[in-house]
Design a protein around this motif. Structure first.
Motif, short mmCIF file in Angstrom:
data_model
loop_
_atom_site.label_atom_id
_atom_site.label_comp_id
_atom_site.label_asym_id
_atom_site.label_seq_id
_atom_site.Cartn_x
_atom_site.Cartn_y
_atom_site.Cartn_z
N ASP A 134 40.21 -23.20 86.91
CA ASP A 134 39.55 -22.85 85.65
C ASP A 134 39.59 -23.96 84.61
O ASP A 134 38.94 -23.84 83.57
CB ASP A 134 40.17 -21.58 85.06
CG ASP A 134 39.58 -20.31 85.67
OD1 ASP A 134 38.86 -20.42 86.67
OD2 ASP A 134 39.84 -19.21 85.14
N ALA A 135 40.34 -25.02 84.84
CA ALA A 135 40.40 -26.12 83.88
C ALA A 135 39.04 -26.81 83.78
O ALA A 135 38.36 -27.02 84.78
CB ALA A 135 41.47 -27.13 84.31
N ARG A 136 38.65 -27.15 82.54
CA ARG A 136 37.36 -27.77 82.28
C ARG A 136 37.53 -28.91 81.27
O ARG A 136 38.44 -28.88 80.44
CB ARG A 136 36.37 -26.76 81.69
CG ARG A 136 36.03 -25.58 82.58
CD ARG A 136 35.13 -25.99 83.73
NE ARG A 136 34.64 -24.82 84.46
CZ ARG A 136 35.32 -24.21 85.44
NH1 ARG A 136 36.52 -24.66 85.81
NH2 ARG A 136 34.80 -23.16 86.06
N PRO A 137 36.63 -29.89 81.29
CA PRO A 137 36.69 -30.96 80.30
C PRO A 137 36.44 -30.43 78.89
O PRO A 137 35.80 -29.39 78.70
CB PRO A 137 35.55 -31.91 80.73
CG PRO A 137 35.23 -31.54 82.14
CD PRO A 137 35.54 -30.08 82.27
N THR A 138 36.93 -31.14 77.90
CA THR A 138 36.69 -30.77 76.50
C THR A 138 35.20 -30.67 76.24
O THR A 138 34.42 -31.54 76.63
CB THR A 138 37.30 -31.83 75.56
OG1 THR A 138 38.69 -31.93 75.83
CG2 THR A 138 37.09 -31.45 74.11
N GLY A 139 34.79 -29.57 75.61
CA GLY A 139 33.39 -29.37 75.27
C GLY A 139 32.56 -28.70 76.33
O GLY A 139 31.38 -28.40 76.08
N ALA A 140 33.13 -28.42 77.50
CA ALA A 140 32.37 -27.75 78.56
C ALA A 140 31.92 -26.37 78.09
O ALA A 140 32.67 -25.63 77.43
CB ALA A 140 33.22 -27.62 79.82
N ALA A 141 30.69 -26.00 78.43
CA ALA A 141 30.13 -24.74 77.94
C ALA A 141 30.90 -23.52 78.45
O ALA A 141 30.95 -22.48 77.78
CB ALA A 141 28.66 -24.64 78.36
N ASP A 142 31.46 -23.63 79.64
CA ASP A 142 32.17 -22.49 80.22
C ASP A 142 33.68 -22.63 80.13
O ASP A 142 34.42 -22.08 80.93
CB ASP A 142 31.76 -22.30 81.68
CG ASP A 142 32.11 -23.50 82.56
OD1 ASP A 142 32.38 -24.59 82.01
OD2 ASP A 142 32.13 -23.34 83.80
N ARG A 143 34.15 -23.37 79.13
CA ARG A 143 35.59 -23.61 79.01
C ARG A 143 36.32 -22.32 78.59
O ARG A 143 35.89 -21.61 77.69
CB ARG A 143 35.87 -24.70 78.00
CG ARG A 143 37.19 -25.43 78.27
CD ARG A 143 37.41 -26.53 77.27
NE ARG A 143 38.31 -27.55 77.79
CZ ARG A 143 39.19 -28.21 77.05
NH1 ARG A 143 39.28 -27.97 75.76
NH2 ARG A 143 39.97 -29.12 77.58
N ARG A 144 37.42 -22.08 79.23
CA ARG A 144 38.24 -20.90 78.96
C ARG A 144 39.20 -21.18 77.82
O ARG A 144 39.71 -22.29 77.67
CB ARG A 144 39.02 -20.53 80.22
CG ARG A 144 39.87 -19.29 80.12
CD ARG A 144 40.40 -18.90 81.49
NE ARG A 144 41.29 -17.76 81.43
CZ ARG A 144 41.78 -17.12 82.49
NH1 ARG A 144 41.44 -17.53 83.71
NH2 ARG A 144 42.59 -16.09 82.35
N ALA A 145 39.45 -20.16 77.00
CA ALA A 145 40.42 -20.27 75.91
C ALA A 145 41.67 -19.46 76.24
O ALA A 145 41.58 -18.40 76.88
CB ALA A 145 39.81 -19.77 74.61
N LEU A 146 42.81 -19.95 75.80
CA LEU A 146 44.08 -19.27 76.01
C LEU A 146 44.79 -19.08 74.67
O LEU A 146 44.70 -19.94 73.79
CB LEU A 146 44.97 -20.08 76.96
CG LEU A 146 44.42 -20.26 78.38
CD1 LEU A 146 45.33 -21.17 79.19
CD2 LEU A 146 44.27 -18.91 79.08
N PRO A 147 45.51 -17.98 74.52
CA PRO A 147 46.22 -17.72 73.26
C PRO A 147 47.52 -18.49 73.16
O PRO A 147 48.18 -18.77 74.17
CB PRO A 147 46.48 -16.21 73.31
CG PRO A 147 46.55 -15.89 74.77
CD PRO A 147 45.62 -16.86 75.46
N VAL A 148 47.89 -18.82 71.93
CA VAL A 148 49.09 -19.61 71.63
C VAL A 148 49.78 -18.97 70.43
O VAL A 148 49.12 -18.55 69.48
CB VAL A 148 48.73 -21.07 71.30
CG1 VAL A 148 49.97 -21.87 70.93
CG2 VAL A 148 48.00 -21.72 72.47
N ALA A 149 51.11 -18.89 70.45
CA ALA A 149 51.87 -18.41 69.30
C ALA A 149 53.10 -19.29 69.11
O ALA A 149 53.69 -19.76 70.09
CB ALA A 149 52.29 -16.95 69.49
N GLY A 150 53.48 -19.50 67.86
CA GLY A 150 54.67 -20.31 67.57
C GLY A 150 54.95 -20.36 66.09
O GLY A 150 54.05 -20.15 65.27
#
Length: 224
Positions: A134-150
């Motif tokens: 599922d990894a994609r280059p920066t800016g790819a139209a189908d790029r997946r997002a993941l949540p982050v907390a800190g």
């Protein structure tokens, strides 16, 4: 950067391989010692060491061991460092009273063990078998997002930059105490979403919002 990975299982190998692809130095480790990792070293092109070695090597540490083994993560060599926490709570592997009572999130449990480190909840809401494909280059139209907390903004920025380098967008879910929003059985857990959809779903997730185990199997391919 130097990425010290505590653990050498499937999650550790997937993130480690993407980190190497992105140009980082990676050290893998496990409780059995570096002599048990020679095959992995040759296959991945990584360095190997003890858990303490990996912690000392790290600019960013990745705690890729079962949550119930959190006490095996050494605190002293991780002081002042960013520690990425992908761990989820599976009670069948050992019950943790504080989590059962809802007193802590999984990341807060690790942060309590590492009070002088900057723990970031990240990479827990994706199936291990999806991490590399599922990894994609920066800016790819189908790029997946993941949540982050800190809790530390600088550490969170570092973690988000690392996530971008290995192929993912990020949505800031807030402080560690908000990490429950993407723990196991929450609506966004392991569901492939783009940035806008993930941000919207996190916003409407309530404390009583629980999904059936394995719900993500029925929500594949909805990120676009």
């Amino acid at each position: 950067m130097n990425i010290g990975i505590i653990g050498a299982g499937h999650m550790a190998q997937a993130v480690g391989s993407l980190a190497i692809r992105a140009g980082h130095r990676v050290m893998m480790s496990n409780s059995r010692g570096p002599q048990s990792l020679s095959g992995l070293r040759d296959a991945m092109g990584c360095e190997t060491g003890s858990v303490a070695d990996a912690a000392g090597f790290a600019d960013i540490a990745f705690a890729a061991i079962p949550l119930q083994a959190w006490r095996a993560i050494p605190a002293a060599p991780l002081e002042g460092k960013v520690v990425l926490n992908p761990q989820n709570y599976f009670p069948q592997f050992g019950r943790i009273p504080e989590l059962e009572r809802g007193e802590l999130t999984t990341a807060e449990l690790l942060a309590r063990h590492l009070p002088k480190s900057n723990v970031i909840k990240i990479l827990n809401a994706i199936l291990v078998e999806d991490i590399v494909p599922d990894a994609r280059p920066t800016g790819a139209a189908d790029r997946r997002a993941l949540p982050v907390a800190g809790d530390d903004l600088g550490a969170k920025k570092t973690a988000i930059e690392f996530l971008d380098q290995i192929g993912y967008d990020a949505v800031d879910a807030g402080m560690l105490v908000e990490g429950w929003k993407f723990e196991r059985r929450r609506p966004v857990y392991c569901v492939p979403l783009n940035t806008a959809m993930l941000a919207e779903m996190l916003t409407v997730t309530t404390p009583d919002a629980f999904m059936p185990e394995g719900h993500w199997r029925y929500q594949r391919g909805i990120r676009a």
